[in-house]
Design an enzyme around this catalytic site. Structure first.
Site, PDB file in Angstrom:
ATOM      1  N   ARG A  14      -8.306  -4.976  -0.251  1.00 49.57           N
ATOM      2  CA  ARG A  14      -8.361  -3.853  -0.634  1.00 49.57           C
ATOM      3  C   ARG A  14      -8.586  -4.189  -2.256  1.00 49.57           C
ATOM      4  NH1 ARG A  14      -3.438   0.118  -1.710  1.00 49.57           N
ATOM      5  NH2 ARG A  14      -4.615   1.972  -2.303  1.00 49.57           N
TER       6      ARG A  14
ATOM      7  N   HIS B  21     -11.574  -2.077  -4.656  1.00 48.56           N
ATOM      8  CA  HIS B  21     -11.156  -1.136  -5.687  1.00 48.56           C
ATOM      9  C   HIS B  21     -11.535  -1.971  -7.197  1.00 48.56           C
ATOM     10  CE1 HIS B  21      -7.606   1.705  -4.013  1.00 48.56           C
ATOM     11  NE2 HIS B  21      -8.308   1.184  -3.145  1.00 48.56           N
ATOM     12  N   ASP B  22     -11.801  -3.110  -7.112  1.00 53.49           N
ATOM     13  CA  ASP B  22     -12.464  -3.618  -8.246  1.00 53.49           C
ATOM     14  C   ASP B  22     -13.954  -3.364  -8.231  1.00 53.49           C
ATOM     15  OD1 ASP B  22     -12.945  -5.476 -10.655  1.00 53.49           O
ATOM     16  OD2 ASP B  22     -13.980  -6.960  -9.286  1.00 53.49           O
TER      17      ASP B  22
ATOM     18  N   ASP C 120     -16.154  -6.944 -11.293  1.00 56.62           N
ATOM     19  CA  ASP C 120     -16.054  -7.494 -12.614  1.00 56.62           C
ATOM     20  C   ASP C 120     -14.529  -7.940 -12.952  1.00 56.62           C
ATOM     21  OD1 ASP C 120     -15.003  -5.135 -13.281  1.00 56.62           O
ATOM     22  OD2 ASP C 120     -16.358  -4.689 -14.737  1.00 56.62           O
TER      23      ASP C 120
ATOM     24  N   SER D 218     -12.171  -6.231 -13.440  1.00 54.58           N
ATOM     25  CA  SER D 218     -11.458  -5.369 -14.462  1.00 54.58           C
ATOM     26  C   SER D 218     -10.265  -4.811 -13.772  1.00 54.58           C
ATOM     27  CB  SER D 218     -12.326  -4.500 -14.895  1.00 54.58           C
ATOM     28  OG  SER D 218     -12.893  -3.398 -13.932  1.00 54.58           O
TER      29      SER D 218
ATOM     30  N   ASN E 196      -4.581   3.224  -7.692  1.00 61.06           N
ATOM     31  CA  ASN E 196      -4.248   1.886  -7.673  1.00 61.06           C
ATOM     32  C   ASN E 196      -2.895   1.702  -7.721  1.00 61.06           C
ATOM     33  OD1 ASN E 196      -7.019   1.141  -7.611  1.00 61.06           O
ATOM     34  ND2 ASN E 196      -7.198   0.944  -9.855  1.00 61.06           N
TER      35      ASN E 196
ATOM     36  N   PRO F 298     -12.792   7.617  -4.017  1.00 63.68           N
ATOM     37  CA  PRO F 298     -12.624   8.773  -3.434  1.00 63.68           C
ATOM     38  C   PRO F 298     -11.121   9.040  -2.762  1.00 63.68           C
ATOM     39  CG  PRO F 298     -14.656   8.081  -2.919  1.00 63.68           C
ATOM     40  CD  PRO F 298     -14.131   7.311  -3.633  1.00 63.68           C
TER      41      PRO F 298
ATOM     42  N   HIS G  92     -10.217  -0.689   7.215  1.00 59.54           N
ATOM     43  CA  HIS G  92      -8.852  -0.175   7.492  1.00 59.54           C
ATOM     44  C   HIS G  92      -8.333  -0.733   8.964  1.00 59.54           C
ATOM     45  CE1 HIS G  92      -9.195   3.707   4.666  1.00 59.54           C
ATOM     46  NE2 HIS G  92      -8.698   2.592   4.013  1.00 59.54           N
TER      47      HIS G  92
ATOM     48  N   THR H  85      -4.373  -2.374  16.749  1.00 58.54           N
ATOM     49  CA  THR H  85      -4.196  -3.890  16.713  1.00 58.54           C
ATOM     50  C   THR H  85      -3.940  -3.942  14.908  1.00 58.54           C
ATOM     51  OG1 THR H  85      -6.628  -4.152  16.427  1.00 58.54           O
ATOM     52  CG2 THR H  85      -5.393  -4.975  18.638  1.00 58.54           C
TER      53      THR H  85
END
Length: 353
Positions: free
Chosen positions: A72, A76-77, A84, A86, A104, A176, A206, A255
């Protein structure tokens, strides 16, 4: 035909099929961005990949939840400002970092710590910080997938780290919410060159991890979402009996700790946790892709490997761009401040004077 000739012919056929399969797999490999390569650290840090792999393997065995956390973190980066690193930057006195943005806030602290622990191991092995934090993120995400049962894939390397984090608004527009529909998701992904196949395959992340009640409570209260399986909804209400409940539940009820295609089986059975999950099977644009992945784990694995490598090259910094951070949580001394911060300081000075 003699028995030996038959065996030889069979082996030749197997070799031909293997060659065809390899060629097909290579044909599915996304193009590699200039400045990156699969053997980028061959001379500067030849054991880089094995060091990351060893760490992740050991850490995930102790805490299976870390696999989802690292994957994740990579997502998210990349979806905000590009891959990068960040998202790893801590906020400062001049303003909050990406970690403080609402999407985040639930990123795992253990995942951030793991990246810095890997950073330290690499520096000890290579004598200097030559492996970027963004490359560490990409490798750790791949190894987390593998350790939880998913496909292995080659990771192009050579990213550099940004000295700047994105604005809070950039985070909100790039990630989103779990209530997003397929059209909204595709609108965001189209801006970073990802399509419907990429959306469905990457959503398959997921298949491991946890979801917070507040991320799907609107599907339960005040009225139940009609796309929810009743039995599944009843189970969710036992975990999340009312709005505002501060609890978590698994993303994949079949699972939860194994990276497989059961996430898509859940969607076919109307057991997707988030609206952004279940709408993949409700929407005509993505429904057939979900059905294909539910029927074939091989098809899912192939597309996921393709899409995650493609995602991992979004707006990367290479060559002389960016930096290689010695501490993944902080920009190197003397690095430039984010433009948003510079602008706010200039504005503040104008007001003072």
């Amino acid at each position: 035909m003699a028995r030996g000739a038959t065996v030889s012919a069979a082996l030749a056929l197997v070799a031909l099929l293997c060659a065809s399969t390899t060629a097909a797999a290579e044909a599915r490999q996304p193009p590699v961005v200039g400045g990156m390569s699969f053997d980028f650290y061959k001379r500067s840090c030849p054991k880089a990949e094995s060091i990351v792999r060893s760490f992740v393997k050991s850490a995930v065995r102790k805490d299976i939840g870390l696999a989802a956390g690292l994957l994740r973190l990579h997502f998210h980066d990349c979806f905000v400002q590009g891959c990068d690193a960040s998202v790893l930057l801590d906020g400062s006195a001049t303003g909050p970092g990406e970690q403080q943005a609402p999407p985040n806030l639930t990123l795992r602290p253990s995942a951030f710590k793991a990246i810095n622990d890997i950073r330290d191991r690499l520096e000890k092995a290579c004598g200097a910080p030559v492996v970027s934090c963004s490359d560490i993120l990409a490798l750790a995400a791949r190894d987390s997938v593998v350790e939880s049962g998913g496909p292995s894939y080659k990771v192009p390397l050579g990213r550099r780290d940004s000295p700047n984090f994105a604005t809070q608004q950039d985070v909100l527009s790039g990630l989103p919410p779990p209530s997003a529909s397929v059209p909204a998701l595709l609108a965001v992904l189209s801006k970073i060159n990802l399509d419907a196949n990429d959306l469905v395959a990457l959503s398959g992340g997921h298949t491991i991890g946890l979801g917070h009640c507040t991320s799907f409570e609107d599907r339960l209260f005040p009225q139940q979402d009609p796309t929810l399986n009743n039995t599944f909804a009843s189970g969710l209400k036992r975990t999340c009996p009312a709005k505002g409940t501060d609890r978590r539940t698994v993303l994949d009820i079949r699972t939860p700790n194994i990276f497989d295609n059961k996430y898509y089986v859940n969607l076919v059975n109307r057991e997707g946790l988030f609206t952004s999950d279940q709408d993949l099977f409700t929407n005509a644009t993505t429904k057939a892709i979900v059905a294909k992945f539910a029927q074939s784990q091989k098809a899912f694995f192939h597309q996921f490997a393709f899409s995650v490598v493609k995602m991992g090259q979004i707006n990367v910094l290479t060559g002389s761009q960016g930096q290689i951070r010695s501490n993944c949580s902080a920009r190197n001394p003397g690095a430039a401040l984010p433009w948003s911060v510079v602008e706010s300081v200039v504005e503040a000075e104008s007001l003072v004077f």
